[in-house]
Motif scaffolding. Structure first.
Motif, PDB file in Angstrom:
ATOM      1  N   ALA A 196      79.778 -12.621  63.510  1.00  0.00           N
ATOM      2  CA  ALA A 196      80.249 -13.324  62.320  1.00  0.00           C
ATOM      3  C   ALA A 196      79.336 -13.142  61.118  1.00  0.00           C
ATOM      4  CB  ALA A 196      80.403 -14.815  62.631  1.00  0.00           C
ATOM      5  N   GLY A 197      78.045 -12.796  61.367  1.00  0.00           N
ATOM      6  CA  GLY A 197      77.130 -12.553  60.255  1.00  0.00           C
ATOM      7  C   GLY A 197      76.167 -13.674  59.954  1.00  0.00           C
ATOM      8  N   HIS A 198      75.830 -14.490  60.943  1.00  0.00           N
ATOM      9  CA  HIS A 198      74.879 -15.586  60.732  1.00  0.00           C
ATOM     10  C   HIS A 198      73.532 -15.006  60.278  1.00  0.00           C
ATOM     11  CE1 HIS A 198      72.445 -19.135  61.308  1.00  0.00           C
ATOM     12  NE2 HIS A 198      73.485 -19.835  61.731  1.00  0.00           N
ATOM     13  N   PRO A 199      72.958 -15.538  59.184  1.00  0.00           N
ATOM     14  CA  PRO A 199      71.718 -14.954  58.635  1.00  0.00           C
ATOM     15  C   PRO A 199      70.490 -15.150  59.515  1.00  0.00           C
ATOM     16  CG  PRO A 199      72.309 -16.985  57.469  1.00  0.00           C
ATOM     17  CD  PRO A 199      73.482 -16.634  58.343  1.00  0.00           C
ATOM     18  N   LYS A 200      70.570 -16.042  60.492  1.00  0.00           N
ATOM     19  CA  LYS A 200      69.429 -16.286  61.377  1.00  0.00           C
ATOM     20  C   LYS A 200      69.141 -15.079  62.254  1.00  0.00           C
ATOM     21  CE  LYS A 200      68.067 -19.305  65.249  1.00  0.00           C
ATOM     22  NZ  LYS A 200      68.465 -20.470  66.078  1.00  0.00           N
ATOM     23  N   TYR A 201      70.165 -14.259  62.507  1.00  0.00           N
ATOM     24  CA  TYR A 201      70.042 -13.175  63.469  1.00  0.00           C
ATOM     25  C   TYR A 201      69.965 -11.831  62.753  1.00  0.00           C
ATOM     26  CZ  TYR A 201      71.552 -16.996  66.436  1.00  0.00           C
ATOM     27  OH  TYR A 201      71.632 -18.206  67.055  1.00  0.00           O
ATOM     28  N   THR A 202      69.023 -11.003  63.200  1.00  0.00           N
ATOM     29  CA  THR A 202      68.793  -9.696  62.588  1.00  0.00           C
ATOM     30  C   THR A 202      69.241  -8.592  63.528  1.00  0.00           C
ATOM     31  OG1 THR A 202      66.869 -10.530  61.364  1.00  0.00           O
ATOM     32  CG2 THR A 202      67.077  -8.148  61.609  1.00  0.00           C
ATOM     33  N   VAL A 203      70.182  -7.797  63.066  1.00  0.00           N
ATOM     34  CA  VAL A 203      70.642  -6.649  63.859  1.00  0.00           C
ATOM     35  C   VAL A 203      69.642  -5.520  63.665  1.00  0.00           C
ATOM     36  CG1 VAL A 203      72.459  -4.932  64.171  1.00  0.00           C
ATOM     37  CG2 VAL A 203      73.066  -7.303  63.656  1.00  0.00           C
ATOM     38  N   THR A 204      69.043  -5.084  64.763  1.00  0.00           N
ATOM     39  CA  THR A 204      68.033  -4.026  64.700  1.00  0.00           C
ATOM     40  C   THR A 204      68.578  -2.669  65.113  1.00  0.00           C
ATOM     41  OG1 THR A 204      67.289  -4.576  66.950  1.00  0.00           O
ATOM     42  CG2 THR A 204      66.158  -5.660  65.099  1.00  0.00           C
ATOM     43  N   GLN A 205      69.735  -2.680  65.777  1.00  0.00           N
ATOM     44  CA  GLN A 205      70.312  -1.410  66.240  1.00  0.00           C
ATOM     45  C   GLN A 205      71.766  -1.663  66.620  1.00  0.00           C
ATOM     46  OE1 GLN A 205      67.938   0.417  69.301  1.00  0.00           O
ATOM     47  NE2 GLN A 205      69.421   2.028  69.736  1.00  0.00           N
ATOM     48  N   GLY A 206      72.579  -0.619  66.459  1.00  0.00           N
ATOM     49  CA  GLY A 206      73.947  -0.683  66.935  1.00  0.00           C
ATOM     50  C   GLY A 206      74.982  -0.841  65.843  1.00  0.00           C
ATOM     51  N   GLU A 207      76.240  -0.931  66.274  1.00  0.00           N
ATOM     52  CA  GLU A 207      77.379  -1.030  65.362  1.00  0.00           C
ATOM     53  C   GLU A 207      78.363  -2.077  65.861  1.00  0.00           C
ATOM     54  OE1 GLU A 207      78.468   3.296  63.634  1.00  0.00           O
ATOM     55  OE2 GLU A 207      78.625   3.150  65.827  1.00  0.00           O
ATOM     56  N   VAL A 208      79.076  -2.681  64.916  1.00  0.00           N
ATOM     57  CA  VAL A 208      80.237  -3.511  65.224  1.00  0.00           C
ATOM     58  C   VAL A 208      81.356  -3.027  64.314  1.00  0.00           C
ATOM     59  CG1 VAL A 208      81.243  -5.807  65.314  1.00  0.00           C
ATOM     60  CG2 VAL A 208      78.825  -5.497  65.868  1.00  0.00           C
ATOM     61  N   LEU A 209      82.388  -2.428  64.908  1.00  0.00           N
ATOM     62  CA  LEU A 209      83.475  -1.819  64.149  1.00  0.00           C
ATOM     63  C   LEU A 209      84.763  -2.608  64.333  1.00  0.00           C
ATOM     64  CD1 LEU A 209      82.866   1.914  65.163  1.00  0.00           C
ATOM     65  CD2 LEU A 209      81.911   0.699  63.194  1.00  0.00           C
ATOM     66  N   LEU A 210      85.419  -2.923  63.234  1.00  0.00           N
ATOM     67  CA  LEU A 210      86.746  -3.533  63.263  1.00  0.00           C
ATOM     68  C   LEU A 210      87.722  -2.525  62.701  1.00  0.00           C
ATOM     69  CD1 LEU A 210      88.590  -5.950  63.770  1.00  0.00           C
ATOM     70  CD2 LEU A 210      88.011  -6.804  61.489  1.00  0.00           C
ATOM     71  N   ASP A 211      88.591  -2.025  63.557  1.00  0.00           N
ATOM     72  CA  ASP A 211      89.514  -0.956  63.184  1.00  0.00           C
ATOM     73  C   ASP A 211      88.776   0.216  62.545  1.00  0.00           C
ATOM     74  OD1 ASP A 211      91.634  -2.398  64.170  1.00  0.00           O
ATOM     75  OD2 ASP A 211      92.168  -3.282  62.239  1.00  0.00           O
ATOM     76  N   GLY A 212      87.616   0.532  63.128  1.00  0.00           N
ATOM     77  CA  GLY A 212      86.838   1.677  62.688  1.00  0.00           C
ATOM     78  C   GLY A 212      85.921   1.424  61.511  1.00  0.00           C
ATOM     79  N   GLU A 213      85.958   0.231  60.947  1.00  0.00           N
ATOM     80  CA  GLU A 213      85.136  -0.088  59.777  1.00  0.00           C
ATOM     81  C   GLU A 213      83.935  -0.924  60.192  1.00  0.00           C
ATOM     82  OE1 GLU A 213      85.686  -1.808  55.213  1.00  0.00           O
ATOM     83  OE2 GLU A 213      87.275  -2.085  56.701  1.00  0.00           O
ATOM     84  N   ASP A 214      82.750  -0.512  59.759  1.00  0.00           N
ATOM     85  CA  ASP A 214      81.521  -1.203  60.129  1.00  0.00           C
ATOM     86  C   ASP A 214      81.445  -2.545  59.397  1.00  0.00           C
ATOM     87  OD1 ASP A 214      79.002  -1.959  60.937  1.00  0.00           O
ATOM     88  OD2 ASP A 214      77.947  -0.550  59.632  1.00  0.00           O
ATOM     89  N   ILE A 215      81.472  -3.643  60.152  1.00  0.00           N
ATOM     90  CA  ILE A 215      81.416  -4.952  59.503  1.00  0.00           C
ATOM     91  C   ILE A 215      79.979  -5.464  59.339  1.00  0.00           C
ATOM     92  CG2 ILE A 215      83.707  -5.569  60.358  1.00  0.00           C
ATOM     93  CD1 ILE A 215      82.316  -7.467  62.344  1.00  0.00           C
ATOM     94  N   LEU A 216      79.001  -4.790  59.966  1.00  0.00           N
ATOM     95  CA  LEU A 216      77.624  -5.253  59.859  1.00  0.00           C
ATOM     96  C   LEU A 216      77.082  -5.128  58.440  1.00  0.00           C
ATOM     97  CD1 LEU A 216      76.024  -3.903  63.162  1.00  0.00           C
ATOM     98  CD2 LEU A 216      76.917  -6.194  62.673  1.00  0.00           C
ATOM     99  N   SER A 217      77.675  -4.242  57.657  1.00  0.00           N
ATOM    100  CA  SER A 217      77.244  -4.082  56.268  1.00  0.00           C
ATOM    101  C   SER A 217      77.919  -5.094  55.344  1.00  0.00           C
ATOM    102  CB  SER A 217      77.556  -2.655  55.780  1.00  0.00           C
ATOM    103  OG  SER A 217      78.957  -2.401  55.839  1.00  0.00           O
ATOM    104  N   MET A 218      78.821  -5.897  55.900  1.00  0.00           N
ATOM    105  CA  MET A 218      79.576  -6.867  55.106  1.00  0.00           C
ATOM    106  C   MET A 218      78.915  -8.239  55.119  1.00  0.00           C
ATOM    107  SD  MET A 218      83.465  -6.092  56.382  1.00  0.00           S
ATOM    108  CE  MET A 218      84.163  -4.444  56.453  1.00  0.00           C
ATOM    109  N   SER A 219      79.166  -9.013  54.062  1.00  0.00           N
ATOM    110  CA  SER A 219      78.755 -10.405  54.039  1.00  0.00           C
ATOM    111  C   SER A 219      79.689 -11.206  54.951  1.00  0.00           C
ATOM    112  CB  SER A 219      78.810 -10.954  52.614  1.00  0.00           C
ATOM    113  OG  SER A 219      80.142 -10.878  52.103  1.00  0.00           O
ATOM    114  N   VAL A 220      79.349 -12.465  55.173  1.00  0.00           N
ATOM    115  CA  VAL A 220      80.163 -13.293  56.064  1.00  0.00           C
ATOM    116  C   VAL A 220      81.594 -13.408  55.556  1.00  0.00           C
ATOM    117  CG1 VAL A 220      80.449 -15.616  57.006  1.00  0.00           C
ATOM    118  CG2 VAL A 220      78.168 -14.606  56.869  1.00  0.00           C
ATOM    119  N   ASP A 221      81.758 -13.661  54.258  1.00  0.00           N
ATOM    120  CA  ASP A 221      83.110 -13.819  53.714  1.00  0.00           C
ATOM    121  C   ASP A 221      83.885 -12.504  53.751  1.00  0.00           C
ATOM    122  OD1 ASP A 221      81.125 -13.160  51.623  1.00  0.00           O
ATOM    123  OD2 ASP A 221      82.849 -13.113  50.287  1.00  0.00           O
TER     124      ASP A 221
END
Length: 256
Positions: free
Chosen positions: A54-79
Motif C-alpha cells: 500500500a505504500g506505508h512510509p514506515k517501511y523501506t523497500v530495498t529490493q524487488g518489484e510490485v507490479l499491477l498489470d505490469g506497472e511498477d507501483i513502488l514508484s507511486m505515492s499512496v494515493d
C-alpha cells in the motif's frame, strides 16, 4: 485486468540498532479472479507485506518489484497506488474524528475516479452498500470509525471496498474481532466484490473460520519474512490442526 506480481520483495524498517529486514524475498502472483490466503505466526511479516504494497512510509523497500498489470507501483505515492487500483483494509482502522462516513466516501470516490460522483446516484450506492453490510442509514452521519465497534469498523472497510471497486484488494486480518454474524456479513461483501471474476484478493488471516466463507484458490504459509509453503484450501485445515511449529523449525534449520 487485475494481475498483481510481487517479485523478490525485500523490506526493512528502522529499529533502534539500525535497519531491520522484515521481508526477505517475497514472490507472489495473483491472477484475475484468484483468492490467495496468507497464514503464518505472529511477527512473521504478514502485515508488513500488506502495508508495503500500500505504500506505508514506515517501511523501506530495498529490493524487488510490485507490479499491477505490469506497472511498477513502488514508484507511486499512496494515493497514486489507490487510483491505479490497489486497496488495503487495515487490521486496525484508524479513527477520523469530525469527518463523516458519507463525506469520507464521497472524497475517496472523487479522488479515485478523478471526478465527483453524481450525488443522487452515489447516495443510492452508499445506502445500498450500508444495507448490504447491515449498517443503518444513520451510520453514514457518524465520524469515521469514532466509537465504532470492531465489527462496525470491519464492515465499514468492506463498504469502501464495494464502492471503490479496486482491481486488487489486500485484507489484513479483516476477520479479527468479528462475531459469527458479522463474519458472515463481511465474507458475503467480499464474495460480492469477487463475483465479476476479474478482481484479485490477498487475504491475510490467522484462522480458517473466514476461509469457510471466502474460498481461497491458494493458501500460503508465511514465516520469517517469506513464503515457505503453498497449497490449496486443505493446507489451511492442516495449519488449523497442526499449527506452524514444523515450518518455524524448518526455517530455523535452513538459516543455521
Amino acid at each position: 485486468m487485475s494481475k498483481l506480481e510481487i517479485k523478490n520483495l525485500h523490506v526493512s524498517v528502522e529499529a533502534e540498532d539500525g535497519p531491520k529486514e522484515i521481508l526477505k524475498g517475497v514472490n507472489l502472483t495473483i491472477n484475475p479472479g484468484e483468492v490467495h490466503a496468507v497464514m503464518g505466526p505472529n511477527g512473521s511479516g504478514k502485515s508488513t507485506l500488506a502495508y508495503s504494497i500500500a505504500g506505508h512510509p514506515k517501511y523501506t523497500v530495498t529490493q524487488g518489484e510490485v507490479l499491477l498489470d505490469g506497472e511498477d507501483i513502488l514508484s507511486m505515492s499512496v494515493d497514486e497506488r489507490a487510483r491505479a487500483g490497489m486497496f488495503l483494509a487495515m487490521q486496525y482502522p484508524v479513527e477520523v474524528p469530525g469527518v463523516s462516513v458519507s463525506n469520507f466516501l464521497r472524497a475517496a470516490k472523487t479522488a479515485i475516479d478523478g471526478k465527483a460522483p453524481n450525488p443522487r446516484h452515489f447516495v443510492k450506492e452508499v445506502n445500498g452498500a450500508m444495507e448490504d453490510l447491515n449498517l443503518g442509514a444513520s451510520f453514514t452521519r457518524r465520524s469515521v470509525n469514532e466509537g465504532f465497534s470492531g465489527g462496525e469498523k470491519k464492515r465499514n472497510e468492506i463498504a469502501q471496498l464495494k464502492l471503490l471497486d479496486p482491481k486488487v484488494a489486500v485484507l489484513d486480518e479483516t476477520d479479527s474481532g468479528l462475531d459469527i454474524d458479522a463474519l458472515r456479513v463481511v465474507a458475503d461483501g467480499v464474495n460480492r466484490y469477487m463475483e465479476s471474476g476479474d478482481r484479485g484478493l490477498l487475504l491475510i488471516t490467522h484462522y480458517t473460520r473466514i476461509l469457510k466463507h471466502i474460498k481461497p484458490h491458494f493458501v500460503h504459509v508465511f514465516v520469517d519474512g517469506h513464503f515457505i509453503d503453498e497449497g490449496g484450501p486443505e493446507l489451511a485445515d492442516q495449519l488449523e490442526a497442526e499449527g506452524y511449529d514444523k515450518y518455524v523449525t524448518a526455517n530455523n534449520a535452513a538459516k543455521a
